[in-house]
Design a protein around this motif. Structure first.
Motif, PDB file in Angstrom:
ATOM      1  N   PRO A  57       0.794  -1.219   0.000  1.00 30.16           N
ATOM      2  CA  PRO A  57       0.000   0.000   0.000  1.00 30.16           C
ATOM      3  C   PRO A  57       0.825   1.268   0.000  1.00 30.16           C
ATOM      4  O   PRO A  57       0.318   2.341  -0.287  1.00 30.16           O
ATOM      5  N   ASP A  58       2.135   1.186   0.318  1.00 27.39           N
ATOM      6  CA  ASP A  58       2.954   2.385   0.407  1.00 27.39           C
ATOM      7  C   ASP A  58       3.673   2.693  -0.894  1.00 27.39           C
ATOM      8  O   ASP A  58       4.513   3.582  -0.952  1.00 27.39           O
ATOM      9  N   SER A  59       3.370   1.952  -1.957  1.00 26.74           N
ATOM     10  CA  SER A  59       4.050   2.170  -3.226  1.00 26.74           C
ATOM     11  C   SER A  59       3.720   3.554  -3.772  1.00 26.74           C
ATOM     12  O   SER A  59       2.621   4.061  -3.604  1.00 26.74           O
ATOM     13  N   VAL A  60       4.706   4.155  -4.471  1.00 29.38           N
ATOM     14  CA  VAL A  60       4.562   5.517  -4.949  1.00 29.38           C
ATOM     15  C   VAL A  60       4.994   5.596  -6.401  1.00 29.38           C
ATOM     16  O   VAL A  60       5.963   4.974  -6.806  1.00 29.38           O
ATOM     17  N   ASP A  61       4.271   6.380  -7.192  1.00 26.48           N
ATOM     18  CA  ASP A  61       4.624   6.596  -8.585  1.00 26.48           C
ATOM     19  C   ASP A  61       5.984   7.292  -8.652  1.00 26.48           C
ATOM     20  O   ASP A  61       6.198   8.307  -8.000  1.00 26.48           O
ATOM     21  N   PRO A  62       6.963   6.756  -9.445  1.00 22.49           N
ATOM     22  CA  PRO A  62       8.278   7.382  -9.524  1.00 22.49           C
ATOM     23  C   PRO A  62       8.217   8.852  -9.905  1.00 22.49           C
ATOM     24  O   PRO A  62       9.061   9.638  -9.486  1.00 22.49           O
ATOM     25  N   ALA A  63       7.229   9.260 -10.711  1.00 21.90           N
ATOM     26  CA  ALA A  63       7.137  10.659 -11.123  1.00 21.90           C
ATOM     27  C   ALA A  63       6.858  11.588  -9.940  1.00 21.90           C
ATOM     28  O   ALA A  63       7.104  12.789 -10.001  1.00 21.90           O
ATOM     29  N   LYS A  64       6.384  11.008  -8.845  1.00 22.26           N
ATOM     30  CA  LYS A  64       6.036  11.836  -7.693  1.00 22.26           C
ATOM     31  C   LYS A  64       7.264  12.497  -7.081  1.00 22.26           C
ATOM     32  O   LYS A  64       7.173  13.568  -6.494  1.00 22.26           O
ATOM     33  N   SER A  65       8.426  11.867  -7.213  1.00 21.45           N
ATOM     34  CA  SER A  65       9.622  12.394  -6.569  1.00 21.45           C
ATOM     35  C   SER A  65       9.964  13.791  -7.065  1.00 21.45           C
ATOM     36  O   SER A  65      10.256  14.688  -6.284  1.00 21.45           O
ATOM     37  N   SER A  66       9.943  13.981  -8.379  1.00 23.79           N
ATOM     38  CA  SER A  66      10.271  15.290  -8.931  1.00 23.79           C
ATOM     39  C   SER A  66       9.261  16.338  -8.478  1.00 23.79           C
ATOM     40  O   SER A  66       9.621  17.487  -8.196  1.00 23.79           O
ATOM     41  N   LYS A  67       7.988  15.973  -8.411  1.00 25.62           N
ATOM     42  CA  LYS A  67       6.962  16.905  -7.966  1.00 25.62           C
ATOM     43  C   LYS A  67       7.174  17.281  -6.498  1.00 25.62           C
ATOM     44  O   LYS A  67       6.987  18.422  -6.097  1.00 25.62           O
ATOM     45  N   LEU A  68       7.580  16.294  -5.698  1.00 28.12           N
ATOM     46  CA  LEU A  68       7.849  16.570  -4.296  1.00 28.12           C
ATOM     47  C   LEU A  68       8.998  17.565  -4.158  1.00 28.12           C
ATOM     48  O   LEU A  68       8.957  18.482  -3.345  1.00 28.12           O
ATOM     49  N   LEU A  69      10.028  17.373  -4.958  1.00 32.99           N
ATOM     50  CA  LEU A  69      11.178  18.266  -4.899  1.00 32.99           C
ATOM     51  C   LEU A  69      10.811  19.685  -5.295  1.00 32.99           C
ATOM     52  O   LEU A  69      11.325  20.653  -4.747  1.00 32.99           O
ATOM     53  N   GLU A  70       9.928  19.828  -6.265  1.00 37.85           N
ATOM     54  CA  GLU A  70       9.529  21.146  -6.722  1.00 37.85           C
ATOM     55  C   GLU A  70       8.786  21.917  -5.633  1.00 37.85           C
ATOM     56  O   GLU A  70       8.890  23.135  -5.535  1.00 37.85           O
ATOM     57  N   SER A  71       8.041  21.196  -4.796  1.00 38.42           N
ATOM     58  CA  SER A  71       7.198  21.852  -3.804  1.00 38.42           C
ATOM     59  C   SER A  71       7.844  21.959  -2.424  1.00 38.42           C
ATOM     60  O   SER A  71       7.350  22.683  -1.574  1.00 38.42           O
ATOM     61  N   VAL A  72       8.955  21.243  -2.211  1.00 41.47           N
ATOM     62  CA  VAL A  72       9.567  21.220  -0.884  1.00 41.47           C
ATOM     63  C   VAL A  72      11.029  21.649  -0.983  1.00 41.47           C
ATOM     64  O   VAL A  72      11.844  20.952  -1.566  1.00 41.47           O
ATOM     65  N   PRO A  73      11.386  22.802  -0.412  1.00 43.24           N
ATOM     66  CA  PRO A  73      12.785  23.221  -0.412  1.00 43.24           C
ATOM     67  C   PRO A  73      13.613  22.301   0.478  1.00 43.24           C
ATOM     68  O   PRO A  73      13.102  21.686   1.409  1.00 43.24           O
ATOM     69  N   ASP A 129      19.262  18.103  -8.707  1.00 40.66           N
ATOM     70  CA  ASP A 129      18.644  18.387 -10.002  1.00 40.66           C
ATOM     71  C   ASP A 129      18.773  17.210 -10.965  1.00 40.66           C
ATOM     72  O   ASP A 129      19.643  16.344 -10.805  1.00 40.66           O
ATOM     73  N   ASP A 130      17.922  17.203 -11.975  1.00 46.27           N
ATOM     74  CA  ASP A 130      18.011  16.207 -13.038  1.00 46.27           C
ATOM     75  C   ASP A 130      19.385  16.278 -13.704  1.00 46.27           C
ATOM     76  O   ASP A 130      19.944  17.369 -13.911  1.00 46.27           O
ATOM     77  N   ALA A 131      19.914  15.116 -14.073  1.00 52.27           N
ATOM     78  CA  ALA A 131      21.163  15.026 -14.841  1.00 52.27           C
ATOM     79  C   ALA A 131      22.266  15.897 -14.257  1.00 52.27           C
ATOM     80  O   ALA A 131      22.948  16.634 -14.970  1.00 52.27           O
ATOM     81  N   SER A 132      22.455  15.808 -12.937  1.00 51.68           N
ATOM     82  CA  SER A 132      23.396  16.704 -12.260  1.00 51.68           C
ATOM     83  C   SER A 132      24.656  16.015 -11.743  1.00 51.68           C
ATOM     84  O   SER A 132      25.564  16.695 -11.252  1.00 51.68           O
ATOM     85  N   VAL A 133      24.738  14.672 -11.823  1.00 52.02           N
ATOM     86  CA  VAL A 133      25.910  13.978 -11.291  1.00 52.02           C
ATOM     87  C   VAL A 133      26.450  12.986 -12.315  1.00 52.02           C
ATOM     88  O   VAL A 133      25.732  12.507 -13.192  1.00 52.02           O
ATOM     89  N   LEU A 154      21.387  11.124 -12.766  1.00 51.63           N
ATOM     90  CA  LEU A 154      22.564  10.809 -13.566  1.00 51.63           C
ATOM     91  C   LEU A 154      22.556  11.571 -14.890  1.00 51.63           C
ATOM     92  O   LEU A 154      21.531  11.684 -15.552  1.00 51.63           O
ATOM     93  N   ARG A 155      23.717  12.058 -15.272  1.00 50.05           N
ATOM     94  CA  ARG A 155      23.876  12.646 -16.592  1.00 50.05           C
ATOM     95  C   ARG A 155      23.882  11.533 -17.638  1.00 50.05           C
ATOM     96  O   ARG A 155      24.153  10.373 -17.309  1.00 50.05           O
ATOM     97  N   PRO A 156      23.579  11.846 -18.897  1.00 52.21           N
ATOM     98  CA  PRO A 156      23.661  10.825 -19.950  1.00 52.21           C
ATOM     99  C   PRO A 156      25.046  10.170 -19.958  1.00 52.21           C
ATOM    100  O   PRO A 156      26.067  10.863 -19.922  1.00 52.21           O
ATOM    101  N   GLY A 157      25.066   8.850 -19.959  1.00 50.90           N
ATOM    102  CA  GLY A 157      26.324   8.122 -19.899  1.00 50.90           C
ATOM    103  C   GLY A 157      26.851   7.927 -18.496  1.00 50.90           C
ATOM    104  O   GLY A 157      27.911   7.318 -18.303  1.00 50.90           O
ATOM    105  N   GLY A 158      26.118   8.439 -17.492  1.00 50.50           N
ATOM    106  CA  GLY A 158      26.552   8.316 -16.104  1.00 50.50           C
ATOM    107  C   GLY A 158      26.509   6.884 -15.607  1.00 50.50           C
ATOM    108  O   GLY A 158      25.849   6.012 -16.190  1.00 50.50           O
ATOM    109  N   LEU A 159      27.190   6.641 -14.481  1.00 55.24           N
ATOM    110  CA  LEU A 159      27.342   5.297 -13.939  1.00 55.24           C
ATOM    111  C   LEU A 159      26.617   5.141 -12.607  1.00 55.24           C
ATOM    112  O   LEU A 159      26.652   6.039 -11.759  1.00 55.24           O
ATOM    113  N   TYR A 160      26.001   3.997 -12.421  1.00 50.71           N
ATOM    114  CA  TYR A 160      25.446   3.587 -11.136  1.00 50.71           C
ATOM    115  C   TYR A 160      26.245   2.387 -10.673  1.00 50.71           C
ATOM    116  O   TYR A 160      26.209   1.318 -11.283  1.00 50.71           O
TER     117      TYR A 160
END
Length: 261
Positions: free
Chosen positions: A18-34, A152-156, A182-188
């Motif tokens: 029941p605690d599952s969250v849509d991945p898109a929610k993370s970016s929205k959370l960041l936009e609204s919460v400093p 930020d997106d694509a920042s590391v 991750l930036r394009p070509g970035g590593l995990y």
């Protein structure tokens, strides 16, 4: 995402619980919460523990894992070599007491952001950064969770995570956040323990011990199909290997490798 205590395997392409969250929610959370007011987001994914528990857990990780780190060193050395001359800005999720910093922080130009939901880890992580030769100005510790990384997106250039996906609330969301920053070509770069195969004695033991493990080890699950989650996350390439560590006892097998965005 909390798996059931019987460690039933689940498809990484589906949400669980029941605690599952849509991945898109993370970016929205960041936009609204400093970042300065991140407490509500943090508590949603990692409910606060008593201060004594977090302090004790940090102390144990800092003092009781040396034999494990000695055994896993050969595998970490192999995968962290991929960061040499390729990653100037690195974020490590679940940095804990900072045992990985010695593998990649010797470059004086590297910048590291360490993320952990346990604030008590910071003093140990900073000490490890100093021991690794990382200038204090090049290290930042953020009290945060992997499901919502306050960057930020694509920042590391690289994301590091070792023994993290076993404990996060939502595995899929965390991996999508890794890809987002991750930036394009970035590593995990990762090392994770996963559930044993069905029918194995070890799997039977893990099913019994899993509820206790979650309580004592700050939410760590013994039976997650982390290999499946990483393999099916949409990385352009995944180099993944398996190992069994004697010092890890029932927290086996391990997977380790590098995923490329």
């Amino acid at each position: 995402m909390v798996l059931s205590s019987n460690c039933s395997s689940s498809s990484p392409s589906k949400r669980i619980g029941p605690d599952s969250v849509d991945p898109a929610k993370s970016s929205k959370l960041l936009e609204s919460v400093p970042r300065s007011n991140y407490t509500d987001v943090l508590n949603e994914f990692h409910p606060p523990k008593p201060g004594w528990y977090e302090e004790l857990f940090a102390f144990v990780l800092n003092t009781a894992t040396k034999s494990y780190e000695a055994e896993v060193a050969r595998y970490k050395s192999e995968i962290f070599s991929s960061l040499r001359d390729k990653a100037q800005k690195i974020v490590e999720i679940g940095i804990g007491t900072g045992p990985n910093l010695s593998y990649y922080a010797s470059n004086p130009d590297v910048e590291v952001v360490g993320i952990d939901p346990n604030q008590k880890m910071e003093k140990y992580a900073r000490s490890s950064a100093e021991s690794a030769g990382l200038p204090p100005s090049n290290f930042e510790f953020i009290h945060a969770v992997g499901e919502v990384i306050p960057l930020d997106d694509a920042s590391v250039d690289a994301v590091v995570g070792t023994l993290v996906l076993c404990s996060v609330k939502d595995v899929s969301m965390t991996i999508q956040e890794i890809k987002r920053v991750l930036r394009p070509g970035g590593l995990y770069v990762f090392v994770e323990h996963v559930g044993a195969k069905e029918g194995k004695v070890l799997k039977f033991i893990q099913k019994i011990l899993d509820p206790l493990q979650q309580t004592l080890a700050d939410g760590c699950h013994l039976c997650r199909d982390t290999e499946g989650y990483i393999s099916e996350a949409g990385f352009s390439r995944v180099e993944l290997n398996t190992a069994s560590l004697k010092k890890a006892t029932f927290v086996n097998p391990h997977i380790y490798g590098v995923a490329y965005k």
